[in-house]
Enzyme design. Structure first.
Site, mmCIF file in Angstrom:
data_model
loop_
_atom_site.group_PDB
_atom_site.id
_atom_site.type_symbol
_atom_site.label_atom_id
_atom_site.label_comp_id
_atom_site.label_asym_id
_atom_site.label_seq_id
_atom_site.Cartn_x
_atom_site.Cartn_y
_atom_site.Cartn_z
ATOM 1 N N CYS A 1 8.276 3.907 -1.499
ATOM 2 C CA CYS A 1 8.280 4.595 -0.210
ATOM 3 C C CYS A 1 7.205 5.689 -0.132
ATOM 4 C CB CYS A 1 9.609 5.260 0.126
ATOM 5 S SG CYS A 1 10.966 4.112 0.286
ATOM 6 N N GLY B 1 5.078 0.907 0.097
ATOM 7 C CA GLY B 1 6.212 0.195 0.680
ATOM 8 C C GLY B 1 5.754 -0.638 1.849
ATOM 9 N N ASN C 1 11.577 9.683 -0.002
ATOM 10 C CA ASN C 1 11.091 8.847 -1.104
ATOM 11 C C ASN C 1 11.868 9.250 -2.344
ATOM 12 O OD1 ASN C 1 8.158 9.054 -3.236
ATOM 13 N ND2 ASN C 1 9.654 7.427 -3.124
ATOM 14 N N GLY C 2 12.502 8.264 -2.984
ATOM 15 C CA GLY C 2 13.262 8.545 -4.198
ATOM 16 C C GLY C 2 14.587 7.820 -4.180
ATOM 17 N N TYR D 1 0.196 3.129 -12.281
ATOM 18 C CA TYR D 1 0.140 1.981 -11.383
ATOM 19 C C TYR D 1 0.399 2.280 -9.913
ATOM 20 C CZ TYR D 1 1.820 -2.377 -9.230
ATOM 21 O OH TYR D 1 2.031 -3.428 -8.378
HETATM 22 O O1 LIG Z 1 3.677 -8.606 -15.887
HETATM 23 P P1 LIG Z 1 3.776 -8.842 -14.435
HETATM 24 O O2 LIG Z 1 5.196 -8.862 -13.962
HETATM 25 O O3 LIG Z 1 3.039 -10.041 -13.982
HETATM 26 O O4 LIG Z 1 3.184 -7.580 -13.690
HETATM 27 C C1 LIG Z 1 2.074 -6.841 -14.099
HETATM 28 C C2 LIG Z 1 0.979 -6.863 -13.074
HETATM 29 O O5 LIG Z 1 1.474 -6.434 -11.782
HETATM 30 C C3 LIG Z 1 0.664 -5.387 -11.303
HETATM 31 O O6 LIG Z 1 -0.397 -5.887 -10.529
HETATM 32 P P2 LIG Z 1 -0.289 -6.232 -8.980
HETATM 33 O O7 LIG Z 1 -0.861 -7.583 -8.783
HETATM 34 O O8 LIG Z 1 1.086 -5.999 -8.492
HETATM 35 O O9 LIG Z 1 -1.148 -5.143 -8.221
HETATM 36 P P3 LIG Z 1 -2.588 -4.468 -8.461
HETATM 37 O O10 LIG Z 1 -3.544 -5.190 -7.582
HETATM 38 O O11 LIG Z 1 -2.412 -3.039 -8.032
HETATM 39 O O12 LIG Z 1 -2.982 -4.522 -9.878
HETATM 40 C C4 LIG Z 1 0.096 -4.721 -12.534
HETATM 41 O O13 LIG Z 1 -1.120 -4.075 -12.240
HETATM 42 C C5 LIG Z 1 -0.115 -5.905 -13.458
HETATM 43 O O14 LIG Z 1 -1.360 -6.511 -13.199
HETATM 44 N N1 LIG Z 2 11.647 3.539 -2.607
HETATM 45 C C1 LIG Z 2 12.189 4.596 -2.059
HETATM 46 O O1 LIG Z 2 11.777 5.744 -2.237
HETATM 47 C C2 LIG Z 2 13.407 4.274 -1.257
HETATM 48 C C3 LIG Z 2 14.089 5.410 -0.571
HETATM 49 C C4 LIG Z 2 15.561 5.095 -0.323
HETATM 50 N N2 LIG Z 2 16.286 5.134 -1.570
HETATM 51 C C5 LIG Z 2 15.702 3.743 0.371
HETATM 52 O O2 LIG Z 2 16.105 2.783 -0.235
HETATM 53 O O3 LIG Z 2 15.385 3.651 1.524
HETATM 54 MG MG LIG Z 3 -2.404 -5.669 -11.508
#
Ligand SMILES: O=P(O)(O)OC[C@H]1O[C@H](OP(=O)(O)OP(=O)(O)O)[C@H](O)[C@@H]1O
Ligand SMILES: NC(=O)CC[C@H](N)C(=O)O
Ligand SMILES: [Mg+2]
Ligand code: SF4
Length: 527
Positions: free
Chosen positions: A43, A75, A152-153, A315
């Site tokens: 979020c 989100g 958010n949280g 990330y």
């Molecule tokens: O082990 P896994 O479950 O496969 O997940 C790990 C991957 O998921 C994320 O990338 P993502 O493609 O979500 O987004 P990004 O473009 O920000 O790297 C993260 O950066 C890794 O590359």
């Molecule tokens: N990811 C979040 O921060 C979610 C906020 C809140 N807990 C919801 O589910 O809407």
């Molecule tokens: Mg990635």
């Protein structure tokens, strides 16, 4: 060997906890955004108030909308904006909907969102289903006027707080912890005293009832409050809107045309705002047309350490955001440098799994002296979250996201950096792609430690049994994904990299949550 054969199934602690009736009765609700790779986000909250004469010349709704677009990575399930003219306690303009910001806020929606101040939210659900009824901001009409809340949280003591609020005769219409926060704010503070319109006192009361985890933007008639939980677990920062006609060279003395408050600073420049500072852990700030002031800074229980989510650096956050006085991109580079110090190996090139792995790969390349070259093209039209029915199609799904830059790959020994491995769905198909394109060796280096535990603070981390690090050690994982070798950054290395650029060196004033890596949570969970 399949990953699921490698080790016995582990208990899923989060699902066990969540079976008790609470705010989150079905955290594995199939209607919540499903994902195949990575962690899911958390979020984004945003607020804007114009200074000076009202009605303002600033298009507040547009600023919020663009601010939310810059937070879209946090989100993608639903979003909402609530604005106020600032002169009526009874009327707010509200528009919320499911989906992406660009589709929710069309011209008609924007026209009805007139106002001099407003708040917005983009949601990835952690508590309560991904449905219209749970979209934020929540709006309630109280004895003292309308109130809008964006959160958010995720509350660690949600169940206890829920019981408390219900026992005061309040009815809740959803299972959302964010609605619970909204209703808890309406309780008279402290209990037993008169029902006064003292919102700061109510916010302090809420903070005493629940210490973790939230960054909130709260709007009443003519002002916005920004609140960060005492642990500082989720981010929140302030910016000022500066005049576009004045010199760009020095805007430090300029009277701001408005104030913004946001989960991240990444969108500030694109809305004509400048980063001012972070909201401190436990701080309540008040934004009015006259300016910004600190109302209070609430202490952590028992002087426990701060606990800013370390995965924001790894990330979640956009690389151009600033936390703790440093740019996320620089921290990711530093993680790559540290990784090179810990586990360099002879190779022809260093490369990355785009996007989030790229900054760390540049850091690794600089530290090791091995040149960086791109080996993968990412298809930007394959979304982060899409549903596929079986593992083979899932893995193809990941492969569909990427193409190999064969000329950079052919005959090369490659060190490939990714920021994190979660389920292990991304890395295997990518290694196959690189081998099919002629790679001689592929060595995986991961710029964070193995992810082993769930998060209860607003991030949807897969179950323990889904986390590949709970099934395979690095050697087994290398074999499973077809790599020549695989190594993670150590926990010490990550913490060192994160703290490298933080100017404050006083250990009592900094602190990071590493619970998904260590299992040590800042607060016990009471769902
Ligand atoms: O082990 P896994 O479950 O496969 O997940 C790990 C991957 O998921 C994320 O990338 P993502 O493609 O979500 O987004 P990004 O473009 O920000 O790297 C993260 O950066 C890794 O590359
Ligand atoms: N990811 C979040 O921060 C979610 C906020 C809140 N807990 C919801 O589910 O809407
Ligand atoms: Mg990635
Ligand atoms: S458990 Fe992990 S993802 Fe959750 S707040 Fe802590 S560091 Fe962030």
């Amino acid at each position: 060997m399949s990953a699921s054969e490698a080790v016995p199934r582990e208990e899923n602690s989060r699902e066990e906890v969540a079976e008790s009736p609470g705010c989150s009765p079905s955290p594995r609700d199939p209607t919540r955004g499903q994902t195949l790779t990575g962690l899911t986000h958390e979020c984004g909250v945003f607020g804007c108030i114009a200074t000076g004469q009202w009605p303002t010349q600033i298009d507040v709704a547009q600023v919020i909308c663009l601010g939310l677009v810059a937070l879209q990575h946090r989100g993608q399930e639903s979003a909402g904006i609530v604005t106020s003219q600032g002169n009526s306690t009874k009327h707010f303009n509200v528009h919320k909907g499911m989906g992406m910001i660009s589709t929710i806020f069309n011209d008609d929606a924007m026209k009805k969102l007139k106002g001099n101040l407003g708040i917005g939210h983009t949601r990835y659900s952690t508590s309560a289903a991904s449905e219209e009824v749970n979209c934020q901001p929540f709006v309630v009409h109280t004895n003292h006027g309308a109130l809008a809340v964006a959160h958010n949280g995720e509350l660690v003591n949600c169940e206890k707080l829920r019981r408390k609020v219900l026992s005061r005769g309040v009815g809740l219409s959803t299972h959302s912890d964010s609605e619970l926060i909204t209703q808890a704010l309406c309780l008279s503070p402290p209990e037993g005293e008169g029902d006064t319109p003292d919102w700061p006192a109510r916010i302090k009361h809420l903070m005493a009832l629940t210490p973790l985890s939230y960054s909130l933007v709260i709007m009443e008639k003519d002002r916005i409050y920004g609140v960060r939980d005492p642990y500082g677990n989720r981010p929140l920062c302030l910016g000022k809107i500066v005049s576009m006609v004045q010199s760009k060279d020095d805007d430090s003395d300029q009277e701001p045309e408005g104030w913004v408050i946001s989960s991240e600073s990444c969108g500030f420049l694109s809305i004509g705002a400048r980063y001012v500072r972070e909201v401190l852990p436990g701080e309540i700030v008040e934004l009015t047309r006259k300016g910004v002031k600190t109302i209070s800074i609430v202490d952590r229980p028992d002087n426990k350490p701060q606990s800013f989510c370390i995965f924001e650096y790894v990330y979640f956050a956009r690389s151009d955001s600033i936390f703790e006085g440093q740019m996320v991109y620089s921290v990711r580079m530093q993680c790559g440098r540290m990784l090179a110090k810990e586990s360099v190996i002879d190779a022809d090139i260093v490369s990355s799994v785009p996007e989030s792995g790229t900054a760390a790969a540049h850091g690794f390349a600089r530290e090791s002296g091995i040149q960086f070259a791109e080996v993968l093209c990412k298809n930007r039209y394959v979304g982060r979250t899409f549903i596929q029915p079986n593992t083979r199609l899932r893995q193809l799904g990941v492969a569909k996201k990427f193409g190999a830059i064969s000329e950079n790959v052919m005959g090369k020994k490659i060190i490939l950096i990714d920021d994190s491995i979660v389920r292990g769905n991304t890395i295997g198909p990518i290694i196959k792609l690189l081998r099919d394109a002629g790679a001689k060796e592929v060595h995986i280096r991961v710029a964070s430690p193995p992810l082993k535990y769930p998060c209860y603070m607003g991030i949807n981390i897969p179950t323990r049994e889904e986390l590949i690090a709970n099934k395979l050690d690095p050697k087994q994982l290398a074999k499973y994904v077809g790599a020549n070798s695989l190594a993670y950054l150590s926990l010490e290395g990550l913490v060192k990299a994160v703290r490298h650029g933080i100017k404050i060196k006083d250990e009592s004033k900094i602190g990071h949550c590493t619970a998904c890596l260590t299992g040590e949570y800042p607060e016990s969970i009471d769902w």
